[in-house]
Design a protein around this motif. Structure first.
Motif, short mmCIF file in Angstrom:
data_model
loop_
_atom_site.label_atom_id
_atom_site.label_comp_id
_atom_site.label_asym_id
_atom_site.label_seq_id
_atom_site.Cartn_x
_atom_site.Cartn_y
_atom_site.Cartn_z
N GLY A 114 0.82 -1.22 0.00
CA GLY A 114 0.00 0.00 0.00
C GLY A 114 0.85 1.26 0.00
N HIS A 115 0.17 2.39 0.23
CA HIS A 115 0.86 3.68 0.17
C HIS A 115 1.91 3.82 1.25
CE1 HIS A 115 -2.57 4.96 -2.40
NE2 HIS A 115 -1.60 5.63 -2.98
N ARG A 116 3.07 4.30 0.88
CA ARG A 116 4.06 4.68 1.88
C ARG A 116 3.46 5.82 2.69
NH1 ARG A 116 6.70 1.73 3.24
NH2 ARG A 116 8.36 3.08 4.00
N GLY A 117 3.73 5.84 3.98
CA GLY A 117 3.16 6.92 4.81
C GLY A 117 4.03 8.16 4.86
N ASN A 118 5.10 8.17 4.05
CA ASN A 118 6.07 9.28 4.14
C ASN A 118 5.43 10.65 3.97
OD1 ASN A 118 5.91 8.18 1.29
ND2 ASN A 118 6.91 10.12 0.92
N PHE A 119 5.93 11.62 4.75
CA PHE A 119 5.38 12.98 4.62
C PHE A 119 6.41 14.08 4.78
CE2 PHE A 119 5.38 13.82 9.18
CZ PHE A 119 5.33 12.54 9.73
N LEU A 120 7.62 13.77 5.27
CA LEU A 120 8.64 14.82 5.35
C LEU A 120 9.58 14.77 4.15
CD1 LEU A 120 9.67 14.87 9.14
CD2 LEU A 120 8.05 16.36 7.93
N SER A 121 9.71 13.61 3.54
CA SER A 121 10.56 13.48 2.35
C SER A 121 9.86 12.56 1.38
CB SER A 121 11.91 12.86 2.74
OG SER A 121 12.56 12.34 1.59
N ASP A 122 10.00 12.85 0.09
CA ASP A 122 9.41 11.90 -0.88
C ASP A 122 10.49 11.15 -1.65
OD1 ASP A 122 10.22 13.94 -2.44
OD2 ASP A 122 8.22 14.53 -3.16
N ASP A 123 11.68 11.10 -1.06
CA ASP A 123 12.78 10.39 -1.70
C ASP A 123 12.66 8.89 -1.40
OD1 ASP A 123 15.09 9.35 -2.67
OD2 ASP A 123 16.44 10.62 -1.48
N MET A 124 12.24 8.13 -2.39
CA MET A 124 12.04 6.69 -2.18
C MET A 124 13.37 5.95 -2.05
SD MET A 124 9.02 5.74 -1.69
CE MET A 124 8.69 7.25 -0.79
N ALA A 125 14.44 6.52 -2.60
CA ALA A 125 15.74 5.84 -2.56
C ALA A 125 16.26 5.72 -1.14
CB ALA A 125 16.75 6.57 -3.44
N THR A 126 15.81 6.59 -0.24
CA THR A 126 16.36 6.57 1.12
C THR A 126 15.36 6.02 2.15
OG1 THR A 126 15.71 8.88 1.40
CG2 THR A 126 17.97 8.47 0.71
N GLN A 127 14.26 5.45 1.71
CA GLN A 127 13.30 4.87 2.65
C GLN A 127 13.92 3.65 3.34
OE1 GLN A 127 9.25 5.45 2.93
NE2 GLN A 127 10.50 7.24 3.32
N VAL A 128 13.42 3.36 4.54
CA VAL A 128 14.10 2.42 5.43
C VAL A 128 13.31 1.12 5.58
CG1 VAL A 128 15.16 2.26 7.72
CG2 VAL A 128 14.78 4.51 6.69
N GLY A 129 14.02 0.00 5.66
CA GLY A 129 13.37 -1.30 5.87
C GLY A 129 12.96 -1.48 7.33
N THR A 130 11.99 -2.36 7.57
CA THR A 130 11.42 -2.55 8.91
C THR A 130 12.49 -2.92 9.95
OG1 THR A 130 9.36 -3.26 7.87
CG2 THR A 130 9.64 -3.80 10.20
N MET A 131 13.37 -3.83 9.58
CA MET A 131 14.40 -4.32 10.51
C MET A 131 15.29 -3.19 11.03
SD MET A 131 15.71 -7.58 11.09
CE MET A 131 17.10 -8.15 12.02
N ALA A 132 15.60 -2.25 10.17
CA ALA A 132 16.45 -1.11 10.57
C ALA A 132 15.61 -0.02 11.22
CB ALA A 132 17.19 -0.55 9.35
N LEU A 133 14.38 0.15 10.74
CA LEU A 133 13.56 1.29 11.18
C LEU A 133 13.03 1.13 12.61
CD1 LEU A 133 12.22 3.97 10.21
CD2 LEU A 133 10.24 2.59 9.53
N VAL A 134 12.52 -0.06 12.92
CA VAL A 134 11.82 -0.24 14.21
C VAL A 134 12.74 0.10 15.40
CG1 VAL A 134 10.69 -1.91 15.73
CG2 VAL A 134 10.06 -1.79 13.31
#
Ligand SMILES: Cc1cc2nc3c(=O)[nH]c(=O)nc-3n(C[C@H](O)[C@H](O)[C@H](O)COP(=O)(O)O)c2cc1C
Length: 351
Positions: free
Chosen positions: A185-205
């Protein structure tokens, strides 16, 4: 006995199991919400694709079938200003498909919509008083947010980076959904729309857990018990599961989407902006392959879907997925067919 020790979300939301059935606009039915909440998790009703009347009817159905806590979910975007130049560029990019299907590329197309949270939806929150309200794409303005808070609802929202999690925490949310790049589904991003730097769950949580003091809900790529356990080890207090609920009989998905889900692989989803104008993860299909997955020509969210609608209307009748979004996360192949109630319980069962 379940496989979790941290009761922060269970206590905060007043639920029995740390499982949130993800809100999935278009695919979540009242039956799914009822089943997930009755099983002890948190059922979530997404409003983005529902009119006020449809939302009311869904809430009436849900509240008459369960007295357990529920979540109402809203998109917090601002609708873009009209941009005829961008719309024309998009229609030009799609024109060859119109010709192929015998449609007039110049014919008017329907306005595509995903409704943002506004005064009317806030009125529904005030009258139905869901125990939890969740937002995607940031938060509504301070006045609307305060009205939601005054109802007593616990407020939560998606973060796709530590910066977004901090931003949400500063605005007083009660919990944060750490949404990794694996999510459907939709990425929830709202401060940056750079998809290249989005983070995986294992690193993000764990990085969000370390950055904020409110409890964290892990989302993205969690479709079986191993993922749930891993999220708890990383510090999550609950998990929000979406794609696995698409495999339940309570999900409203087209026959071709259901088939595609059953044969999904680790490597056949992609993040694409062509269906709505915002990046979202779905199973790769013809239009994503041919003009995407990320297309500069796609106009601003949520307008991109308008010019695709006539193409979808023709092809979906033939059960063809060429122009239709089939949202799914990267762990679809780990999901198993079972009822929404069974899934809610299964995810936290001890082995
Ligand atoms: C079909 C579909 C529709 C979705 N619609 C919404 C939505 O309306 N609101 C929202 O906050 N998140 C939405 N999401 C994201 C989910 O809430 C959740 O974060 C995500 O599904 C978790 O990742 P998973 O799919 O790998 O389990 C959607 C996801 C899917 C798969």
């Amino acid at each position: 006995m379940g496989n979790w020790q941290d009761n922060r979300i269970v206590d905060l939301f007043g639920i029995e199991l740390p499982i949130i059935q993800a809100p999935m606009a278009g695919a979540t039915t009242p039956e799914m919400v009822i089943a997930a909440s009755e099983a002890g998790g948190l059922g979530s009703l997404p409003a983005a694709l529902l009119t006020i009347e449809q939302t009311k009817a869904s809430l009436d159905q849900i509240r008459s079938a369960t007295s357990k806590p529920i979540n109402m979910n809203f998109f917090a975007h601002a609708n873009p200003a009209a941009d005829p130049v961008a719309q024309m560029a998009w229609r030009t990019a799609l024109a060859p498909y119109y010709v192929e299907l015998g449609l007039d590329p110049a014919a008017p197309v329907p306005a595509a919509g995903r409704a943002p949270f506004d005064d009317n939806y806030c009125g529904l929150v005030e009258s139905y008083r869901p125990e939890v309200v969740s937002f995607h794409f940031g938060l509504p303005g301070p006045e609307l947010l305060e009205r939601v808070r005054q109802t007593g609802a616990k407020i939560t929202a998606s973060a796709t980076t530590v910066a977004e999690a901090r931003w949400l925490a500063e605005r007083g949310v009660d919990a944060i959904i750490a949404m990794g790049l694996e999510a459907g589904g939709h990425r929830g991003n709202f401060l940056s729309d750079d998809m290249a730097t989005q983070v995986g769950t294992m690193a993000l949580v764990p990085q969000i857990v370390d950055a904020v003091s409110v409890p964290v809900i892990a989302a993205g790529g969690i479709s079986d018990r191993r993922g749930v356990r891993a999220a708890f080890v990383l510090g999550a207090s609950a998990v929000q599961v979406g794609t696995a609920y698409l495999f339940t009989p309570e999900a409203k998905v087209t026959a071709f989407h259901r088939e595609a889900l059953k044969s999904a692989r680790d490597d056949n989803t992609a993040v694409t902006n062509i269906f709505t104008g915002r990046p979202a993860r779905g199973i790769v299909n013809r239009i994503m392959r041919e003009i995407g997955p990320l297309a500069k020509a796609a106009p601003a969210f949520p307008t991109a879907g308008g010019a695709l609608a006539p193409l979808r209307a023709v092809t979906e009748k033939e059960s063809r997925s060429d122009f239709s979004n089939m949202w799914a996360g990267q762990a679809a192949s780990l999901a198993r067919e079972m009822s929404a109630a069974e899934l809610t319980r299964y995810l936290v069962e001890a082995d």
